[in-house]
Enzyme design. Structure first.
Site, PDB file in Angstrom:
ATOM      1  CE  LYS A  73      -2.307   1.771   3.593  1.00  0.00           C
ATOM      2  NZ  LYS A  73      -3.376   2.005   4.587  1.00  0.00           N
TER       3      LYS A  73
ATOM      4  N   GLY B  85      -2.870  -1.309  18.160  1.00  0.00           N
ATOM      5  CA  GLY B  85      -3.136  -1.534  16.732  1.00  0.00           C
ATOM      6  C   GLY B  85      -2.352  -0.555  15.881  1.00  0.00           C
TER       7      GLY B  85
ATOM      8  CE  LYS C 271       0.163  10.406  14.342  1.00  0.00           C
ATOM      9  NZ  LYS C 271      -0.721   9.698  13.411  1.00  0.00           N
TER      10      LYS C 271
ATOM     11  CG  ASN D  79     -12.264  14.808  19.649  1.00  0.00           C
ATOM     12  OD1 ASN D  79     -11.364  13.975  19.549  1.00  0.00           O
ATOM     13  ND2 ASN D  79     -12.430  15.777  18.776  1.00  0.00           N
TER      14      ASN D  79
ATOM     15  CG  ASP E 225      -0.429   6.007  12.454  1.00  0.00           C
ATOM     16  OD1 ASP E 225       0.008   7.040  12.999  1.00  0.00           O
ATOM     17  OD2 ASP E 225      -1.271   6.041  11.544  1.00  0.00           O
TER      18      ASP E 225
ATOM     19  N   GLY F 268      -4.666   5.019  17.334  1.00  0.00           N
ATOM     20  CA  GLY F 268      -4.200   6.240  16.666  1.00  0.00           C
ATOM     21  C   GLY F 268      -2.702   6.325  16.478  1.00  0.00           C
TER      22      GLY F 268
HETATM   23  P1  NAD Z   1      -8.651  13.004  11.845  1.00  0.00           P
HETATM   24  O1  NAD Z   1      -7.643  14.034  11.427  1.00  0.00           O
HETATM   25  O2  NAD Z   1      -9.935  12.939  11.126  1.00  0.00           O
HETATM   26  O3  NAD Z   1      -8.973  13.166  13.416  1.00  0.00           O
HETATM   27  C1  NAD Z   1      -7.938  13.436  14.332  1.00  0.00           C
HETATM   28  C2  NAD Z   1      -8.431  13.181  15.735  1.00  0.00           C
HETATM   29  O4  NAD Z   1      -7.365  13.465  16.648  1.00  0.00           O
HETATM   30  C3  NAD Z   1      -9.578  14.103  16.147  1.00  0.00           C
HETATM   31  O5  NAD Z   1     -10.384  13.428  17.084  1.00  0.00           O
HETATM   32  C4  NAD Z   1      -8.853  15.271  16.815  1.00  0.00           C
HETATM   33  O6  NAD Z   1      -9.665  16.006  17.702  1.00  0.00           O
HETATM   34  C5  NAD Z   1      -7.785  14.498  17.558  1.00  0.00           C
HETATM   35  N1  NAD Z   1      -6.626  15.328  17.895  1.00  0.00           N
HETATM   36  C6  NAD Z   1      -5.969  16.194  17.097  1.00  0.00           C
HETATM   37  N2  NAD Z   1      -4.968  16.779  17.786  1.00  0.00           N
HETATM   38  C7  NAD Z   1      -5.005  16.272  19.044  1.00  0.00           C
HETATM   39  C8  NAD Z   1      -4.236  16.463  20.207  1.00  0.00           C
HETATM   40  N3  NAD Z   1      -3.216  17.318  20.229  1.00  0.00           N
HETATM   41  N4  NAD Z   1      -4.548  15.761  21.320  1.00  0.00           N
HETATM   42  C9  NAD Z   1      -5.583  14.861  21.309  1.00  0.00           C
HETATM   43  N5  NAD Z   1      -6.352  14.644  20.228  1.00  0.00           N
HETATM   44  C10 NAD Z   1      -6.062  15.336  19.115  1.00  0.00           C
HETATM   45  O7  NAD Z   1      -7.865  11.614  11.781  1.00  0.00           O
HETATM   46  P2  NAD Z   1      -8.472  10.145  11.661  1.00  0.00           P
HETATM   47  O8  NAD Z   1      -8.559   9.766  10.235  1.00  0.00           O
HETATM   48  O9  NAD Z   1      -9.674  10.027  12.521  1.00  0.00           O
HETATM   49  O10 NAD Z   1      -7.270   9.282  12.278  1.00  0.00           O
HETATM   50  C11 NAD Z   1      -6.967   9.375  13.660  1.00  0.00           C
HETATM   51  C12 NAD Z   1      -5.598   8.794  13.919  1.00  0.00           C
HETATM   52  O11 NAD Z   1      -5.574   7.421  13.577  1.00  0.00           O
HETATM   53  C13 NAD Z   1      -4.468   9.443  13.116  1.00  0.00           C
HETATM   54  O12 NAD Z   1      -3.375   9.646  13.977  1.00  0.00           O
HETATM   55  C14 NAD Z   1      -4.128   8.399  12.075  1.00  0.00           C
HETATM   56  O13 NAD Z   1      -2.771   8.480  11.660  1.00  0.00           O
HETATM   57  C15 NAD Z   1      -4.397   7.134  12.844  1.00  0.00           C
HETATM   58  N6  NAD Z   1      -4.672   5.949  12.029  1.00  0.00           N
HETATM   59  C16 NAD Z   1      -4.163   4.768  12.464  1.00  0.00           C
HETATM   60  C17 NAD Z   1      -4.391   3.615  11.731  1.00  0.00           C
HETATM   61  C18 NAD Z   1      -3.883   2.294  12.223  1.00  0.00           C
HETATM   62  O14 NAD Z   1      -3.940   1.304  11.488  1.00  0.00           O
HETATM   63  N7  NAD Z   1      -3.424   2.202  13.443  1.00  0.00           N
HETATM   64  C19 NAD Z   1      -5.139   3.681  10.532  1.00  0.00           C
HETATM   65  C20 NAD Z   1      -5.693   4.893  10.147  1.00  0.00           C
HETATM   66  C21 NAD Z   1      -5.453   6.032  10.903  1.00  0.00           C
END
Ligand code: NAD
Length: 321
Positions: free
Chosen positions: A67, A292, A226, A159, A222, A220
């Site tokens: 990917k 995860g 973080k 949130n 990844d 979150g």
């Molecule tokens: P998004 O940008 O739509 O949402 C971000 C979220 O993080 C929101 O709830 C926001 O309020 C919060 N946030 C932002 N800054 C913050 C801070 N300083 N402190 C606490 N919360 C904060 O992103 P998304 O698409 O919902 O993805 C969320 C996370 O998941 C991202 O970090 C993304 O990289 C990760 N992700 C992980 C996987 C995985 O397989 N583990 C897959 C997809 C996304």
């Protein structure tokens, strides 16, 4: 080769198919039948973009590929999704390209399936309250997949940006569950299962806020740096992950390991629980945590499944390549 465009994925893929693909590939990884190659993720110095590859090979399912994509923060202003990805599958017998598949919705679905698989195998059977930390794009997918695993009666949420909480309220309503916006202390006190899905770089929840018996899926984190929960909480929990190497380098475990609070040897693969070589939750009071991190094999597994569905339904585009 086959092409399955992004726009076709929603009509082809469902949560049950995704769940089966992710559960299967976690099990294959743990048996040693499937392995991920090292992740590449670079800031490319253009459009503020982060770009990379996740790849691997499943010897049993014969999914080989990658990917590729990343994060383009300026996309939203152009009417596009900031996260962009495409999956390329190769024929494991010949190396010929086999399929090109839109990866955006699949990423959201496979990430939701991963926390859902962790809930199926690690949460208490009597879990009633689901706690959501995070209200971004991914949160709705996580909630929809999670509620299929236990008889949840309520969703509570917090949130960092409270104005985004409507997404959680609306998703809970769509699922027929009451929703309550709460403080982090209340969220920990009420929740039997917690999903964290944020882009936070600082711990949000600590060990003192979690009640005995809770299952936490940290989804979150990844990337290096973080962090969603305190290292004290990771140290208190029995820790499971998709892949140990990723958990300690780019996942939630990176901090507890760096602080000397968690040993790599104490992190179990969720696949081992699926395969029955690890007992999983050992008591009703135990706190379990799933880190995860998101592995390339998840992407290959769901992409391979969607190509099969697209061919069967006659919507895959065939190209002589
Ligand atoms: P998004 O940008 O739509 O949402 C971000 C979220 O993080 C929101 O709830 C926001 O309020 C919060 N946030 C932002 N800054 C913050 C801070 N300083 N402190 C606490 N919360 C904060 O992103 P998304 O698409 O919902 O993805 C969320 C996370 O998941 C991202 O970090 C993304 O990289 C990760 N992700 C992980 C996987 C995985 O397989 N583990 C897959 C997809 C996304």
């Amino acid at each position: 080769m086959w092409i399955v465009p992004e726009a076709k994925i929603a009509d082809l893929m469902d949560r049950a198919t995704c769940f089966t693909a992710i559960e299967g590939v976690f099990a294959a990884m743990s048996r040693g039948d499937a392995y991920n190659f090292p992740v590449i993720r670079e800031s490319i110095g253009h459009a503020d973009a982060l770009y990379g590859f996740k790849s691997g090979f499943d010897r049993q399912g014969l999914a080989l590929g990658l990917k590729s994509g990343g994060y383009w923060p300026g996309n939203e202003a152009k009417g596009l999704t900031n996260h962009q990805s495409t999956v390329v599958l190769f024929d494991a017998d010949t190396g010929k390209v086999k399929a090109l598949v839109g990866g955006n919705l699949l990423t959201a679905l496979r990430t939701a399936a991963a926390s859902s698989v962790s809930i199926r195998h690690l949460a208490r059977e009597d879990a009633k309250v689901l706690g959501m930390v995070g209200a971004g794009h991914q949160s709705a997918f996580q909630m929809r997949a999670a509620v299929e695993q236990r008889q949840f009666e309520k969703v509570v949420g917090w949130n960092f940006h409270p104005e985004m909480l409507d997404r959680l309220a609306n998703t809970a309503q769509e699922l027929g569950l009451p929703f309550e916006a709460v403080s982090l202390d209340e969220l920990g006190a009420q929740s039997d299962v917690i999903i964290t899905i944020t882009s936070s770089f600082d711990p949000i929840l600590s060990a003192a806020q979690i009640k005995p018996g809770t299952h936490i899926a940290c989804m979150g984190t990844d990337t290096k740096g973080k962090q969603e929960v305190g290292a004290d909480l990771v140290a208190r929990a029995t820790v499971f992950t998709d892949e140990v190497a990723q958990a300690i380098s780019i996942g939630e475990c990176q901090h507890a390991v760096a602080d000397g609070l968690l040993d790599k040897a104490d992190i179990a693969e969720l696949g081992a629980v699926i395969n029955g070589t690890h007992t999983g939750r050992s008591s009703a009071e135990e706190v379990t945590l799933f880190d995860g991190t998101g592995v390339g094999l998840q992407d290959l597994a769901v992409a391979a499944a969607v190509v099969d569905l697209a061919i069967a339904k006659g919507v895959a585009i065939e190209v002589d390549f």
